[in-house]
Design an enzyme around this catalytic site. Structure first.
Site, PDB file in Angstrom:
ATOM      1  N   ILE A  16      26.512  -4.251  22.913  1.00  0.00           N
ATOM      2  CA  ILE A  16      26.491  -5.477  23.709  1.00  0.00           C
ATOM      3  C   ILE A  16      27.261  -5.300  25.023  1.00  0.00           C
ATOM      4  CG2 ILE A  16      27.333  -7.875  23.737  1.00  0.00           C
ATOM      5  CD1 ILE A  16      26.634  -7.986  20.700  1.00  0.00           C
TER       6      ILE A  16
ATOM      7  N   ASP B 139      42.260   1.277  25.779  1.00  0.00           N
ATOM      8  CA  ASP B 139      42.431   0.752  24.420  1.00  0.00           C
ATOM      9  C   ASP B 139      42.875  -0.696  24.587  1.00  0.00           C
ATOM     10  OD1 ASP B 139      43.277  -0.082  21.934  1.00  0.00           O
ATOM     11  OD2 ASP B 139      44.380   1.767  21.477  1.00  0.00           O
TER      12      ASP B 139
ATOM     13  N   ASN C 299      35.041  -7.991  25.248  1.00  0.00           N
ATOM     14  CA  ASN C 299      33.912  -7.691  24.351  1.00  0.00           C
ATOM     15  C   ASN C 299      34.263  -6.722  23.228  1.00  0.00           C
ATOM     16  OD1 ASN C 299      30.889  -7.134  23.716  1.00  0.00           O
ATOM     17  ND2 ASN C 299      31.748  -5.123  24.209  1.00  0.00           N
TER      18      ASN C 299
ATOM     19  N   TYR D 196      37.162  -9.948   9.648  1.00  0.00           N
ATOM     20  CA  TYR D 196      36.363 -10.173  10.864  1.00  0.00           C
ATOM     21  C   TYR D 196      36.198 -11.678  11.097  1.00  0.00           C
ATOM     22  CZ  TYR D 196      32.386  -9.472  14.084  1.00  0.00           C
ATOM     23  OH  TYR D 196      31.550  -9.459  15.172  1.00  0.00           O
TER      24      TYR D 196
ATOM     25  N   THR E  34      23.103  -3.150  16.952  1.00  0.00           N
ATOM     26  CA  THR E  34      23.959  -2.251  17.736  1.00  0.00           C
ATOM     27  C   THR E  34      24.642  -1.291  16.760  1.00  0.00           C
ATOM     28  OG1 THR E  34      25.960  -3.561  17.469  1.00  0.00           O
ATOM     29  CG2 THR E  34      24.549  -4.154  19.333  1.00  0.00           C
ATOM     30  N   PRO E  35      25.346  -0.281  17.283  1.00  0.00           N
ATOM     31  CA  PRO E  35      26.067   0.629  16.385  1.00  0.00           C
ATOM     32  C   PRO E  35      27.061  -0.091  15.468  1.00  0.00           C
ATOM     33  CG  PRO E  35      25.906   1.589  18.563  1.00  0.00           C
ATOM     34  CD  PRO E  35      25.361   0.191  18.688  1.00  0.00           C
ATOM     35  N   LEU E  36      27.619  -1.238  15.912  1.00  0.00           N
ATOM     36  CA  LEU E  36      28.580  -1.968  15.079  1.00  0.00           C
ATOM     37  C   LEU E  36      27.900  -2.480  13.804  1.00  0.00           C
ATOM     38  CD1 LEU E  36      31.380  -4.325  16.038  1.00  0.00           C
ATOM     39  CD2 LEU E  36      29.554  -5.327  14.693  1.00  0.00           C
TER      40      LEU E  36
END
Ligand code: NAP
Length: 258
Positions: free
Chosen positions: A19, A64, A91, A155, A192-194
């Site tokens: 994203i 980071d 993000n 999360y 997405t990769p997440l």
């Protein structure tokens, strides 16, 4: 022809993938100079190179988002070099799937640091340089900042915090008369990769149950694309949303309707 983000300077975190990458590219298409930052220097560099190759303006930085010192130095450098930071998109984020019964304290704290504390650090640092000239801050929460998901307790907690923190910061800017708008964005399921990594980390039976439940629950029939979220962020970053602050933009194919 004028573009929607002409003369704007933007910083997008976690922009080396998914994203964040789509947001950085969309902002650059609309004329912004975009600072593409990511933990992963290589992926940030790739995205900045692709933007430049397509005729846009971008610079890559390693960042980071849990490190306050790095926040201060990145923003100082942007303001010193370009006179302002106009847009910040918080993000960067991670998911470490675990239920409340399974989650470890270490994973819980890592999740809160990357998804939650980073948004506080970024917002605080950006307000410090935006309060005279103004700006737009966009905090990427999730539909999981609004509704519960048993497989991702930490999360959920982090993204719910981002949602309400956004309103707190938006109110403060209003009270102080700072011309800064702060809004949250709540993506639904975006491939997405997440998401791919989160599903891969689940036990096979949990992963199958999760995917079947998610797909069946999306009224628009499937997962969204990163650009769907980037378009919402573009609206919140531009003057078209000049009367919006503290609001939550849900982009989820209708998932949270039921
Ligand atoms: P992604 O493809 O994994 O991208 C996240 C990026 O953040 C990666 O480039 C990652 O770098 C970077 N990152 C991780 N930890 C970081 C740190 N400490 N400092 C700086 N960068 C860091 O994930 P995504 O799906 O695009 O997610 C972007 C945001 O959208 C997240 O906040 C996520 O929670 C939110 N969101 C996503 C979805 C979805 O369905 N995809 C739904 C709702 C909300 P590495 O690759 O090096 O780890």
């Amino acid at each position: 022809m004028s573009l929607r983000l002409d003369d704007k300077v933007a910083l997008v975190t976690g922009a080396g993938s998914g994203i964040g990458e789509a947001i950085a590219k969309r902002f650059a298409e609309e004329g912004a100079l975009v600072f593409v930052t990511d933990l992963n220097a290589e992926s940030a560099g790739r995205v900045a190179d692709e933007i430049t190759a397509a005729g846009g303006r971008a610079e890559a930085r390693t960042q980071d988002v849990t490190d306050q010192t790095v926040w201060i130095s990145v923003i100082e450098e942007i303001v010193a070099g370009h006179g302002a930071l106009d847009i910040l998109v918080n993000n960067a984020g991670i998911v470490i799937p675990a239920t409340v019964e399974e989650a470890t304290l270490a994973d819980w704290r890592t999740t809160q640091a990357v998804n939650g504390e980073s948004v506080f650090l970024g917002t605080q640092s950006a307000i410090a340089v935006m309060r005279e000239r103004g700006g737009a801050i966009i905090n990427i929460s999730s539909i999981e900042g609004i509704i519960g998901e048993p497989q991702t307790a930490a999360y959920n907690y982090s993204k719910g915090g981002v949602r309400i923190f956004t309103k707190s910061a938006a109110l403060l800017c209003g009270q102080k008369g700072y011309p800064i708008r702060i809004n949250s964005v709540h993506p639904g399921f975006i491939m997405t990769p997440l998401v791919e990594g989160g599903v891969a980390a689940m036990a096979e039976s949990d992963a199958q149950e999760f995917m079947a439940r998610v797909t069946a629950g999306i009224p628009m029939g499937g997962m969204g694309e990163p650009r769907d979220i980037a378009n919402g962020c573009l609206f919140l970053a531009s003057d078209e949303s000049k009367y919006m602050t503290g609001s939550e933009l849900v982009i989820d194919g209708g998932y949270t309707c039921h």
